[in-house]
Motif scaffolding. Structure first.
Motif, PDB file in Angstrom:
ATOM      1  N   GLU A  20       0.829  -1.205   0.000  1.00  0.00           N
ATOM      2  CA  GLU A  20       0.000   0.000   0.000  1.00  0.00           C
ATOM      3  C   GLU A  20       0.863   1.255   0.000  1.00  0.00           C
ATOM      4  O   GLU A  20       0.585   2.231  -0.712  1.00  0.00           O
ATOM      5  CB  GLU A  20      -0.917  -0.003   1.225  1.00  0.00           C
ATOM      6  CG  GLU A  20      -2.093  -0.946   1.124  1.00  0.00           C
ATOM      7  CD  GLU A  20      -3.114  -0.684   2.214  1.00  0.00           C
ATOM      8  OE1 GLU A  20      -2.859   0.179   3.085  1.00  0.00           O
ATOM      9  OE2 GLU A  20      -4.184  -1.324   2.190  1.00  0.00           O
ATOM     10  N   LEU A  21       1.919   1.224   0.807  1.00  0.00           N
ATOM     11  CA  LEU A  21       2.802   2.389   0.875  1.00  0.00           C
ATOM     12  C   LEU A  21       3.543   2.604  -0.445  1.00  0.00           C
ATOM     13  O   LEU A  21       3.840   3.745  -0.815  1.00  0.00           O
ATOM     14  CB  LEU A  21       3.800   2.216   2.019  1.00  0.00           C
ATOM     15  CG  LEU A  21       3.225   2.310   3.432  1.00  0.00           C
ATOM     16  CD1 LEU A  21       4.305   2.036   4.475  1.00  0.00           C
ATOM     17  CD2 LEU A  21       2.601   3.682   3.664  1.00  0.00           C
ATOM     18  N   GLU A  71       1.242   4.456  -2.487  1.00  0.00           N
ATOM     19  CA  GLU A  71       1.206   5.835  -1.983  1.00  0.00           C
ATOM     20  C   GLU A  71       2.439   6.615  -2.433  1.00  0.00           C
ATOM     21  O   GLU A  71       2.359   7.800  -2.749  1.00  0.00           O
ATOM     22  CB  GLU A  71       1.122   5.810  -0.456  1.00  0.00           C
ATOM     23  CG  GLU A  71       1.291   7.149   0.234  1.00  0.00           C
ATOM     24  CD  GLU A  71       0.183   8.131  -0.074  1.00  0.00           C
ATOM     25  OE1 GLU A  71       0.333   9.312   0.271  1.00  0.00           O
ATOM     26  OE2 GLU A  71      -0.838   7.732  -0.671  1.00  0.00           O
ATOM     27  N   ARG A  81       1.855   7.765  -5.929  1.00  0.00           N
ATOM     28  CA  ARG A  81       0.885   8.873  -5.961  1.00  0.00           C
ATOM     29  C   ARG A  81       1.557  10.186  -5.561  1.00  0.00           C
ATOM     30  O   ARG A  81       1.339  11.230  -6.177  1.00  0.00           O
ATOM     31  CB  ARG A  81      -0.275   8.578  -5.012  1.00  0.00           C
ATOM     32  CG  ARG A  81      -1.395   9.621  -5.054  1.00  0.00           C
ATOM     33  CD  ARG A  81      -2.299   9.513  -3.859  1.00  0.00           C
ATOM     34  NE  ARG A  81      -1.625   9.895  -2.639  1.00  0.00           N
ATOM     35  CZ  ARG A  81      -1.454  11.169  -2.259  1.00  0.00           C
ATOM     36  NH1 ARG A  81      -1.903  12.160  -3.004  1.00  0.00           N
ATOM     37  NH2 ARG A  81      -0.829  11.438  -1.127  1.00  0.00           N
ATOM     38  N   ARG A  82       2.383  10.133  -4.537  1.00  0.00           N
ATOM     39  CA  ARG A  82       3.042  11.352  -4.069  1.00  0.00           C
ATOM     40  C   ARG A  82       3.975  11.923  -5.132  1.00  0.00           C
ATOM     41  O   ARG A  82       4.078  13.145  -5.280  1.00  0.00           O
ATOM     42  CB  ARG A  82       3.826  11.064  -2.781  1.00  0.00           C
ATOM     43  CG  ARG A  82       2.933  10.795  -1.589  1.00  0.00           C
ATOM     44  CD  ARG A  82       3.731  10.472  -0.339  1.00  0.00           C
ATOM     45  NE  ARG A  82       2.840  10.383   0.811  1.00  0.00           N
ATOM     46  CZ  ARG A  82       3.036  10.988   1.980  1.00  0.00           C
ATOM     47  NH1 ARG A  82       4.115  11.717   2.165  1.00  0.00           N
ATOM     48  NH2 ARG A  82       2.179  10.865   2.968  1.00  0.00           N
ATOM     49  N   ARG A 104      -2.397  15.398   0.947  1.00  0.00           N
ATOM     50  CA  ARG A 104      -2.051  14.153   1.627  1.00  0.00           C
ATOM     51  C   ARG A 104      -0.562  13.809   1.449  1.00  0.00           C
ATOM     52  O   ARG A 104      -0.191  12.707   1.069  1.00  0.00           O
ATOM     53  CB  ARG A 104      -2.933  13.007   1.133  1.00  0.00           C
ATOM     54  CG  ARG A 104      -4.388  13.175   1.558  1.00  0.00           C
ATOM     55  CD  ARG A 104      -5.283  12.048   1.095  1.00  0.00           C
ATOM     56  NE  ARG A 104      -5.463  12.071  -0.358  1.00  0.00           N
ATOM     57  CZ  ARG A 104      -5.051  11.120  -1.164  1.00  0.00           C
ATOM     58  NH1 ARG A 104      -4.451  10.060  -0.688  1.00  0.00           N
ATOM     59  NH2 ARG A 104      -5.259  11.204  -2.468  1.00  0.00           N
ATOM     60  N   ASP A 110     -11.632   4.362   2.205  1.00  0.00           N
ATOM     61  CA  ASP A 110     -10.840   5.028   1.173  1.00  0.00           C
ATOM     62  C   ASP A 110     -11.430   6.390   0.809  1.00  0.00           C
ATOM     63  O   ASP A 110     -10.693   7.357   0.579  1.00  0.00           O
ATOM     64  CB  ASP A 110     -10.741   4.146  -0.063  1.00  0.00           C
ATOM     65  CG  ASP A 110      -9.864   2.934   0.156  1.00  0.00           C
ATOM     66  OD1 ASP A 110      -9.938   1.984  -0.638  1.00  0.00           O
ATOM     67  OD2 ASP A 110      -9.090   2.946   1.145  1.00  0.00           O
ATOM     68  N   THR A 138     -10.515   8.755   3.370  1.00  0.00           N
ATOM     69  CA  THR A 138      -9.101   9.114   3.262  1.00  0.00           C
ATOM     70  C   THR A 138      -8.862  10.177   2.200  1.00  0.00           C
ATOM     71  O   THR A 138      -8.071  11.107   2.400  1.00  0.00           O
ATOM     72  CB  THR A 138      -8.268   7.862   2.941  1.00  0.00           C
ATOM     73  OG1 THR A 138      -8.441   6.913   3.994  1.00  0.00           O
ATOM     74  CG2 THR A 138      -6.795   8.203   2.803  1.00  0.00           C
ATOM     75  N   LEU A 178      -5.148   6.657  -5.303  1.00  0.00           N
ATOM     76  CA  LEU A 178      -4.875   5.936  -4.065  1.00  0.00           C
ATOM     77  C   LEU A 178      -4.597   4.462  -4.329  1.00  0.00           C
ATOM     78  O   LEU A 178      -3.615   3.898  -3.825  1.00  0.00           O
ATOM     79  CB  LEU A 178      -6.063   6.101  -3.107  1.00  0.00           C
ATOM     80  CG  LEU A 178      -5.960   5.363  -1.768  1.00  0.00           C
ATOM     81  CD1 LEU A 178      -4.819   5.937  -0.941  1.00  0.00           C
ATOM     82  CD2 LEU A 178      -7.279   5.435  -1.010  1.00  0.00           C
ATOM     83  N   ARG A 179      -5.464   3.811  -5.089  1.00  0.00           N
ATOM     84  CA  ARG A 179      -5.305   2.386  -5.397  1.00  0.00           C
ATOM     85  C   ARG A 179      -5.583   2.157  -6.877  1.00  0.00           C
ATOM     86  O   ARG A 179      -6.700   1.776  -7.258  1.00  0.00           O
ATOM     87  CB  ARG A 179      -6.274   1.537  -4.568  1.00  0.00           C
ATOM     88  CG  ARG A 179      -6.154   1.705  -3.072  1.00  0.00           C
ATOM     89  CD  ARG A 179      -7.116   0.767  -2.343  1.00  0.00           C
ATOM     90  NE  ARG A 179      -7.340   1.165  -0.983  1.00  0.00           N
ATOM     91  CZ  ARG A 179      -6.525   0.896   0.030  1.00  0.00           C
ATOM     92  NH1 ARG A 179      -5.413   0.236  -0.203  1.00  0.00           N
ATOM     93  NH2 ARG A 179      -6.816   1.284   1.258  1.00  0.00           N
TER      94      ARG A 179
END
Length: 733
Positions: free
Chosen positions: A448-449, A452, A455-456, A484, A648, A651, A672-673
Motif C-alpha cells: 500500500e505504501l 502511496e 501517488r506522491r 495528503r 478510502d 481518506t 490511491l489504489r
C-alpha cells in the motif's frame, strides 16, 4: 685553456662515460648531470681534473632547498589568524543550559543551608561549651595587647646582644604603645561595663537574647580548639580535581607509546593548543600530539589513559578534532562517568509538539547538552549487539514522530516482545511477532505504501514551482490535507527477520529499497535496526543510502564500520569503547552533524511512553488524523476484501469538503489504489455506494476552469455515518 673550457671538456668526457657504461639511454631514464658532476668532483678532488683545485667554491656547497624564510605576519596578521574565544560561556547560550545551571546552584545552596540548619542545635551546644575558654582567651589577648607583649621577645634579643641603641629605640616604642593602649583601655572599660549593665537590667528580652547569642557565638568561636571546628562541611571534596597540563602529560606518558614518551622526555612535541577549560560537567583539553602520533594511539589506550588520570573509564573520552589536523586530539574528562551523570529532563516529556521538518532534541552528549535529530529526508540505521538499547532508541524516535499530529506511523517489532505496544494508539499499522502471518501483514502494508509513494511523486510533479521549488515535501505541503503529503514513518526492529524471509523477503527488500532511495523527498522516513548490518540483515542498496546512523556497543572494527561507514573505526569513531554493563543507551551518531558524536538517548520507560502517547493521541484527535489500527481499521480485513471503499473515500476527502463530486472522488481513488479503482468514473462511485445506503445528490461546485455548475456527488457526513453504523454492527456481532 681557461676554466670554462676545462669544464665543458669535462662534461663531454663525463657524458660519454655515462652513456657508455649505463643503460639509461636504452631504458629512457634521465641522467642527473648535477649529481654526476658532484660525484666526479668528489672523486678527482676538483672539477678541473686530477690535482687541479677549482676556483668555483659553490661546487662543494650544499644547495639550499627551503627558500627564503617568510616574514612574521606582524601584529595585524597575528590578530587575523588568532582564534577568538566565545563571548559568553556555553551554559548561557541556551535557556535549557541556563536553567540547568541555576537549578544546580539553587540545589547546592539549599543543601548547604539545610545541612547547617539541621545541625544548628549541635553547633549551639559547642559554642556554649567553648564560651568560658573564649572569654579567658579574649582577656589574655587584651592584656597582652595593652602591655605590648608581642614586642617583648625582640627587646630581650637586642638586650642579649648588647645592642644598646636598638634596645633603647624599642623601649621608647613600647612606652608610647603602652600609654596609648592604656588610655584606650581606660576609656573603653567603663563604656563596656555600662553597656553590659543596660543589657542586663534595662533592655527588652529579645535584645538580651540577641546579645547573649552574639556573645556566645563570638566567644565560642574564639575558644574553639583548632583541631575541633564548630561546624562540619556540608559537601565533601570532589573526587574529580581540576584537570591540569601536568596530569594530562603524565597520563599520556603512561600509554607506552615510544614517540609520545620520547617527545615528553625531551619536553618538546606535545603542545596544548588552548587553555584547559570547563566544558559542561567536565574539563576539555585540546592537544597537539608529537609528529607520528595520531588520535588513534590515544583512543586505543582509553583504559590506560583513564588509569593515568586516576578517573573512572566512563569519565575519559578522547576523540579526534575535526576542526584541526590529524595530529590533534580532544580530551574531555567528566566529573562523573557519563552513565552516572544525571541527564536533564526531556523537554517533550510533559508538553510540546513536534514539527518533523525541524531538528528535535532527543539525546545528550558527554557535556549533558541536548543533541538534535532531523528525521525528515533521511533513512536511519541502528545497530549494536543485543541488550544495548536499540529498541529503546527506536521507540524514542517513534515518540518524536507521534508528537507531530500529521505523521503516519507504521511500527513493526519482529523481535516479538511488544516494545512498541505503547504506541499502538497512534499507529496507522502495528505488528509484533516474526511468524509468517506477521511478515505477510508487513508486506501488505508496504505494498500500500508503495502505491502511496507513486501517488506522491505525481502530486509533487504536478505542483507549481512556486509551491514546491525543490521538488520535495515541505512542512507547508505536509500541512495541506488536500495533498495528503504528511510524513510517513516506517520502523522495523530486527529487520533481518523480514529481509531474510524465504517467501516474502525479496519483495520486502525491493519495496524498502525504493523507500530509502526515493522516499525521503516524498515524506517517507525509514528506520531499521539489527545486530549486524551485513548484506543479509540489511541489503547493501538499503544500508548504503541510509544517512542517519546510530552505532551502540559493538565488538569489532568490521561491525563498527558496517554501521557507521567505511574507515570510521580508523578515523577514531569506535563503538568498541562502550562498556556492556555501564554504557547502555550510548551510541555514536553519524549523519546529523559533519562529524559523528557520542550521544546517550533520553530514557523513556513504558509508563512514561504511555503518558506521552496519550498526549499524542489527543493531538491527533484534534487534528483529525486517527487512522488505521488506531481507529480499529484492520489491514488484514481490508486486504481480504481487496479494498474498503468507505474508508478510502474518507481518506481521499477532507473535513472541509462537506460535499464533493463523484468524479473527483473517482480520480482520487484511482490515485490511491490504481489496481482497484483504476478507470472508475462517476457512475462507478454511485453504484458502489448503494449497498451502504449512501445516496448521491446534486452538488454545486466550481470546475477546474472556474465555472460554477452542479454535478452528482455525495455528502461526506453520510460516508462517516455509514462507517459508524458498520462498525457498530461489527462490535455487536
Amino acid at each position: 685553456m681557461n676554466h670554462e673550457d676545462n669544464e665543458r671538456e669535462l662534461f663531454k668526457r663525463l657524458e660519454a662515460e655515462v652513456f657508455a657504461d649505463s643503460p639509461a639511454e636504452e631504458s629512457g631514464d634521465v641522467v642527473d648531470f648535477d649529481k654526476a658532476r658532484t660525484t666526479r668532483s668528489d672523486t678527482n678532488g676538483s672539477a678541473d681534473g686530477p690535482g687541479v683545485e677549482s676556483d668555483d667554491d659553490d661546487a662543494d656547497r650544499p644547495r639550499p632547498v627551503d627558500g627564503p624564510q617568510p616574514k612574521d605576519p606582524g601584529l595585524m596578521g597575528q590578530a587575523r589568524e588568532a582564534g577568538r574565544r566565545e563571548l559568553v560561556p556555553s551554559w548561557l547560550k541556551t535557556r535549557a543550559e541556563l536553567g540547568t545551571a541555576v537549578r544546580w546552584l539553587a540545589a547546592y545552596v539549599g543543601h548547604i543551608v539545610a545541612f547547617h540548619a539541621l545541625r544548628s542545635p549541635v553547633y549551639a551546644g559547642r559554642l556554649l561549651r567553648h564560651t568560658p575558654r573564649g572569654i579567658g582567651r579574649s582577656l589574655r589577648g587584651w592584656r597582652r595587647w595593652a602591655s605590648d607583649a608581642e614586642g617583648a621577645g625582640l627587646r630581650s634579643a637586642e638586650a642579649f646582644r648588647e645592642h644598646t641603641g636598638e634596645y633603647l629605640k624599642l623601649s621608647r616604642q613600647r612606652d608610647r604603645r603602652v600609654r596609648w593602649r592604656g588610655a584606650v583601655t581606660v576609656v573603653m572599660l567603663p563604656i563596656l561595663t555600662t553597656v553590659a549593665l543596660l543589657l542586663a537590667f534595662a533592655a527588652p528580652w529579645w535584645i538580651q537574647t540577641l546579645a547573649i547569642a552574639t556573645a556566645v557565638g563570638v566567644f565560642g568561636v574564639v575558644g574553639a580548639p583548632a583541631d575541633a571546628p564548630i561546624s562540619q562541611h556540608a559537601v565533601v571534596k570532589t573526587e574529580a580535581p581540576k584537570l591540569t597540563a601536568s596530569m594530562v602529560t603524565i597520563a599520556l606518558g603512561a600509554l607506552g607509546n615510544a614517540e609520545l614518551n620520547a617527545a615528553i622526555k625531551k619536553g618538546a612535541g606535545l603542545r596544548f593548543t588552548s587553555e584547559i577549560h570547563r566544558d559542561g560537567p567536565g574539563w576539555r583539553a585540546d592537544i597537539e600530539l608529537p609528529p607520528g602520533v595520531t588520535p588513534d594511539d590515544v583512543i586505543d589506550k582509553r583504559k590506560e589513559l583513564a588509569s593515568g588520570l586516576r578517573r573512572k573509564l566512563g569519565c575519559v573520552w578522547p576523540m579526534p578534532n575535526p576542526d584541526d589536523h590529524e595530529g590533534t586530539v580532544i580530551l574531555w574528562v567528566g566529573d562523573r562517568p557519563m552513565h552516572e551523570a544525571k541527564a536533564p529532563v526531556w523537554p517533550l516529556a510533559k508538553s510540546g509538539t513536534v514539527d518533523l521538518f525541524k531538528p528535535v532534541p532527543f539525546a545528550n552528549n558527554q557535556q549533558m547538552r541536548w543533541v538534535n535529530v532531523s528525521l525528515m529526508f533521511v533513512a536511519c540505521v541502528i545497530g549494536s549487539i543485543p541488550r544495548m538499547g536499540k529498541t529503546f532508541l527506536m521507540r524514542l524516535l517513534l515518540l518524536i514522530a507521534a508528537l507531530d499530529p500529521r505523521a503516519e506511523l507504521h511500527a513493526y517489532d519482529f523481535k516479538g516482545t511488544g516494545d512498541f505496544r505503547p504506541l499502538k494508539p497512534v499507529c496507522h499499522r502495528y505488528r509484533s511477532g516474526e511468524e509468517d502471518e506477521d511478515i505477510k501483514y508487513c508486506l501488505d502494508d508496504l505494498r500500500e505504501l508503495k502505491t502511496e509513494l507513486r501517488r506522491r511523486a505525481k502530486v509533487i510533479n504536478s505542483l507549481p514551482l512556486s509551491r514546491c521549488p525543490e521538488s520535495k515535501v515541505t512542512s507547508e505541503l505536509a500541512s495541506d490535507k488536500r495533498l495528503r503529503l504528511h510524513p510517513v514513518m516506517v520502523v522495523m526492529d530486527e529487520c533481518q527477520k523480514a529481509f531474510e524471509h524465504d517467501k516474502y523477503g525479496k519483495e520486502i527488500q525491493e519495496i524498502v529499497t525504493d523507500f530509502v532511495k526515493r522516499g525521503p523527498a516524498l515524506g517517507f522516513i525509514t528506520v531499521l535496526a539489527t545486530q549486524r548490518v551485513d548484506k543479509h540483515s540489511i541489503p547493501t542498496p538499503i544500508s548504503a543510502n541510509a544517512v542517519l546512523r546510530f552505532c551502540l556497543k559493538v565488538t569489532g572494527q568490521m561491525e563498527n564500520d558496517m554501521i557507521l561507514g567505511t574507515s570510521m573505526y580508523k578515523a577514531g569513531y569506535r563503538a568498541t569503547i562502550f562498556s556492556f554493563k555501564r554504557d547502555k543507551g550510548m551510541a555514536w551518531m553519524s549523519g546529523e552533524e559533519d562529524e559523528p558524536t557520542i550521544i546517550r538517548g533520553t530514557k523513556v520507560d513504558a509508563p512514561m511512553a504511555d503518558t506521552i502517547v496519550a498526549r499524542a493521541r489527543k493531538l491527533r484527535e484534534d487534528y483529525g488524523n486517527v487512522t488505521g489500527i488506531a481507529a480499529d481499521e484492520d489491514l488484514t480485513a481490508d486486504a481480504a476484501a481487496g479494498y474498503d471503499l468507505l474508508a478510502d473515500i474518507r481518506t481521499v476527502t477532507t473535513a472541509e469538503e462537506e460535499r464533493i463530486w463523484n468524479e473527483r472522488i473517482a480520480a482520487r481513488l484511482a490515485e490511491l489504489r490504481p489496481e482497484v479503482y483504476g478507470g472508475w468514473k462517476t457512475e462507478n462511485v454511485t453504484t458502489a455506494l448503494k449497498p451502504y445506503g449512501v445516496k448521491t445528490t446534486g452538488v454545486a461546485g466550481t470546475t477546474d476552469a472556474g465555472e460554477r455548475t452542479t454535478r452528482r456527488g455525495i455528502v461526506r457526513a453520510h460516508i462517516l455515518k455509514a462507517i459508524a453504523e458498520r462498525d457498530d454492527k461489527r462490535d455487536a456481532a
